[in-house]
Design an enzyme around this catalytic site. Structure first.
Site, short mmCIF file in Angstrom:
data_model
loop_
_atom_site.label_atom_id
_atom_site.label_comp_id
_atom_site.label_asym_id
_atom_site.label_seq_id
_atom_site.Cartn_x
_atom_site.Cartn_y
_atom_site.Cartn_z
NE ARG A 97 -2.38 9.28 3.95
CZ ARG A 97 -1.25 8.82 4.51
NH1 ARG A 97 -0.10 9.10 3.95
NH2 ARG A 97 -1.27 8.12 5.61
CD GLU B 280 8.81 0.68 10.36
OE1 GLU B 280 7.84 1.07 9.68
OE2 GLU B 280 9.59 -0.21 9.99
CB CYS C 44 -1.87 0.65 8.45
SG CYS C 44 -0.57 1.86 8.37
CD GLU D 210 5.34 0.23 12.76
OE1 GLU D 210 4.15 0.58 12.87
OE2 GLU D 210 6.25 0.62 13.50
CG ASN E 248 -0.47 -0.04 2.50
OD1 ASN E 248 0.70 -0.38 2.67
ND2 ASN E 248 -1.26 0.31 3.48
P1 NAD Z 1 0.26 -8.86 4.16
O1 NAD Z 1 0.46 -9.15 5.59
O2 NAD Z 1 -0.58 -9.80 3.37
O3 NAD Z 1 1.66 -8.83 3.39
C1 NAD Z 1 2.71 -8.01 3.84
C2 NAD Z 1 4.02 -8.59 3.33
O4 NAD Z 1 4.22 -9.87 3.93
C3 NAD Z 1 4.08 -8.82 1.82
O5 NAD Z 1 5.39 -8.56 1.39
C4 NAD Z 1 3.76 -10.30 1.70
O6 NAD Z 1 4.28 -10.88 0.53
C5 NAD Z 1 4.48 -10.85 2.92
N1 NAD Z 1 3.99 -12.13 3.40
C6 NAD Z 1 2.75 -12.66 3.32
N2 NAD Z 1 2.71 -13.86 3.91
C7 NAD Z 1 3.96 -14.11 4.39
C8 NAD Z 1 4.55 -15.17 5.12
N3 NAD Z 1 3.86 -16.25 5.48
N4 NAD Z 1 5.85 -15.07 5.46
C9 NAD Z 1 6.56 -14.00 5.11
N5 NAD Z 1 6.06 -12.93 4.43
C10 NAD Z 1 4.77 -12.99 4.08
O7 NAD Z 1 -0.27 -7.37 4.09
P2 NAD Z 1 -0.67 -6.52 2.80
O8 NAD Z 1 -1.98 -7.00 2.31
O9 NAD Z 1 0.47 -6.46 1.83
O10 NAD Z 1 -0.81 -5.05 3.43
C11 NAD Z 1 -1.95 -4.63 4.07
C12 NAD Z 1 -1.82 -4.73 5.57
O11 NAD Z 1 -0.65 -4.04 6.00
C13 NAD Z 1 -2.96 -4.08 6.29
O12 NAD Z 1 -3.37 -4.89 7.35
C14 NAD Z 1 -2.36 -2.78 6.80
O13 NAD Z 1 -3.02 -2.24 7.92
C15 NAD Z 1 -0.97 -3.19 7.09
N6 NAD Z 1 -0.07 -2.03 7.12
C16 NAD Z 1 0.42 -1.60 8.32
C17 NAD Z 1 1.22 -0.48 8.38
C18 NAD Z 1 1.77 0.00 9.69
O14 NAD Z 1 2.69 0.81 9.65
N7 NAD Z 1 1.27 -0.43 10.83
C19 NAD Z 1 1.54 0.21 7.21
C20 NAD Z 1 1.03 -0.25 6.00
C21 NAD Z 1 0.22 -1.39 5.97
#
Ligand code: NAD
Length: 483
Positions: A284, A464, A290, A256, A157
């Site tokens: 946004r 972070e 998130c 995060e 994202n």
């Molecule tokens: P996701 O958890 O599906 O994936 C995040 C990353 O982890 C990707 O690179 C994905 O390929 C990898 N991944 C997935 N499964 C894995 C595994 N088993 N082992 C290792 N890596 C793995 O999340 P997403 O759909 O890409 O992003 C959306 C989520 O991220 C939302 O929940 C959002 O709230 C969160 N987010 C949090 C923040 C923060 O700063 N707190 C910022 C941005 C997004």
């Protein structure tokens, strides 16, 4: 330094040890969510290549950590300059592979580059402590040392900012990294690697690999004893799995994770300003943040008027391709995301929510969902309890301050929250009662490289940005001495 790592017409390679490396597995298609077309393919690493990237980072570690902080700082400063010089190109790439509007992609690019600038300033400030022990017999010397090789895993994202928010503090601390970006938006990560290379980051200090086998590849890297830290941004679900994995080698972890931000609008709020704030906090990235306002709690006396004004502003946004400058709301990341948002909205309407705007996904190409406003959303509805990750505003009326605070805290997540009131004393008192790592009062944007970003409860561990972000990649070393 003429090789292009980033988007080439054919396949984009892994970036390991300062060299482009073809992936061992079938290349991964990268889609443009505005058109459903394939932009290009990126290399698909297997477990061995994950470990090769760890080799490269481990080989580069001793020299990078011995590089004087001032020199590391200057390399980071040049990364900032390089990203700034290529800002238009980066923003267009983000808008193409992620689908966010060009305006959002430009702000993300600036924000992402700022992490390099901020940490170029922090690299020379890992200041330890010296004290006399209470007995007076010896001295306590404590300083910060780089933790070692760090594995960085980022979501789609904010493809640029989530990468630089980890790379910059890790490099400032003296660590080397392997970045595994999301397969939905890998091109931005490779372009950032190219900026780092052209800024003079030595070979092996920043390695990037994409893989369709995230689970096994990341697991193998985390179980390599040379890796000492994991910094993850993504969903709480995957974060939980990785915390289990990290336990085996007792890794330092920074998590995060997901959010479910409440946005509280009190009866004394300036409604114009609250709607301006919502246009950022909700819209946004088309709501795919998130920190996105997920539940809007409005005092009953102003809830209808807030809904009316918000529907008017959100209704004026033109939905269209991210890279088209006239678009005010781009597509979601993929069709699965559209289906999920559609499902949440349909269920909420079934639960009794009133549609003030949108709520019908268009047919045709691209992963579009229209700006949508729902009023009278029941608290039990799934849309209130789960991250929507789409351009849908759910408004819930409340009567008392206590009721609003209790509702806001009624979740296992605690990343961010927003408060609108003209009485700052009231705002601060409420902020103290909210179970969130970050709270914005009368503003819709929290992110700042100089501020500690992170959540409480199941939204994460660690921070972070700010000085804290660099300490995530360092460990305290204590030396007892008498003199
Ligand atoms: P996701 O958890 O599906 O994936 C995040 C990353 O982890 C990707 O690179 C994905 O390929 C990898 N991944 C997935 N499964 C894995 C595994 N088993 N082992 C290792 N890596 C793995 O999340 P997403 O759909 O890409 O992003 C959306 C989520 O991220 C939302 O929940 C959002 O709230 C969160 N987010 C949090 C923040 C923060 O700063 N707190 C910022 C941005 C997004």
């Amino acid at each position: 330094m003429t090789t292009t790592i980033a988007p080439s017409p054919d396949s984009v390679r892994l970036w390991i040890g300062g060299e482009p490396v073809p992936g061992a597995l079938e290349p991964i298609p990268v889609y443009n969510p505005s058109t459903d077309e394939v932009i290009t393919h990126v290399a698909n690493a297997d477990v061995q290549q994950g470990l090769r990237a760890v080799d490269a980072a481990a080989n580069a570690l001793s020299s990078w950590k011995a590089t004087p902080p001032r020199e590391r700082a200057e390399v980071l400063r040049r990364c900032f300059e390089e990203m700034t010089r290529r800002a238009d190109e980066i923003a267009e790439l983000i808008a193409t592979e992620n689908g966010k509007t060009l305006a959002d992609a430009r702000s993300e690019t600036t924000y992402a580059a700022e992490f390099f600038r901020w940490y170029s300033e922090e690299a020379v400030r890992a200041i330890g402590q010296l004290s006399v022990s209470p007995s007076g017999s010896n001295r306590i010397l404590a300083h910060y040392a780089p933790i070692g090789v760090a594995v960085l895993v980022t979501p789609w994202n904010f493809p640029a900012a989530m990468a630089t928010r980890k790379i910059a503090p890790a490099l400032a601390a003296g660590c080397t990294v392997v970045l595994k970006p999301a397969t939905e938006t890998p091109l931005t990560a490779y372009l950032i690697a190219e900026c780092c290379r052209d800024a003079g980051v030595p070979e092996g200090v920043v390695n990037v690999l994409t893989t369709k086998q995230s689970g096994p590849v990341v697991s193998a890297m985390l179980h390599d004893d040379r890796v000492r830290a994991l910094s993850f941004t993504g969903s709480t679900e995957v974060g939980r799995t990785l915390l289990h994995e990290a336990a085996d080698t007792v890794l330092k972890t920074s998590m995060e994770l997901g959010g479910n931000a409440p946005f509280l609008v009190f009866d004394d709020a300036d409604l114009d300003s609250a709607v301006d704030g919502l246009m950022i906090a909700k819209m946004r990235n088309g709501g795919q943040a998130c920190t996105a306002a997920n539940r809007i709690y409005a005092h009953r006396s102003i809830a209808d008027e807030l809904g009316r004004r918000l529907a008017e502003r959100m209704g004026a946004l033109a939905t269209g391709p991210g890279a088209d400058p006239s678009s005010g709301c781009g597509p979601l990341i993929n069709q699965a995301a559209v289906d999920k948002v559609n499902e949440l909205v349909t269920e909420a309407v079934g639960d009794g929510a009133r549609v003030l705007l949108g709520a019908v996904a268009p047919a045709g190409k691209g992963c579009f969902y229209p700006p949508t406003v729902l009023a009278d959303v029941p608290s039990r509805s799934r849309i209130v309890r789960e991250e929507i990750f789409g351009p849908v505003a759910s408004i819930i009326a409340f009567d008392t301050e206590t009721e609003a605070i209790d509702a806001a805290n009624d979740t296992v997540l605690g990343l961010s929250a927003y408060i609108y009131t003209e009485d700052l004393r009231r705002g601060l008192a409420i902020a103290e009662k909210l179970e969130s790592g970050m709270i914005a009062i009368n503003q819709g944007l929290l992110s700042d490289p100089a501020a500690p970003f992170g959540g409480v409860k199941q939204s994460g561990l660690g921070r972070e940005g700010s000085h804290d972000g660099m300490l995530e990649f360092m460990e305290t070393k204590y030396i007892a001495t008498k003199w």
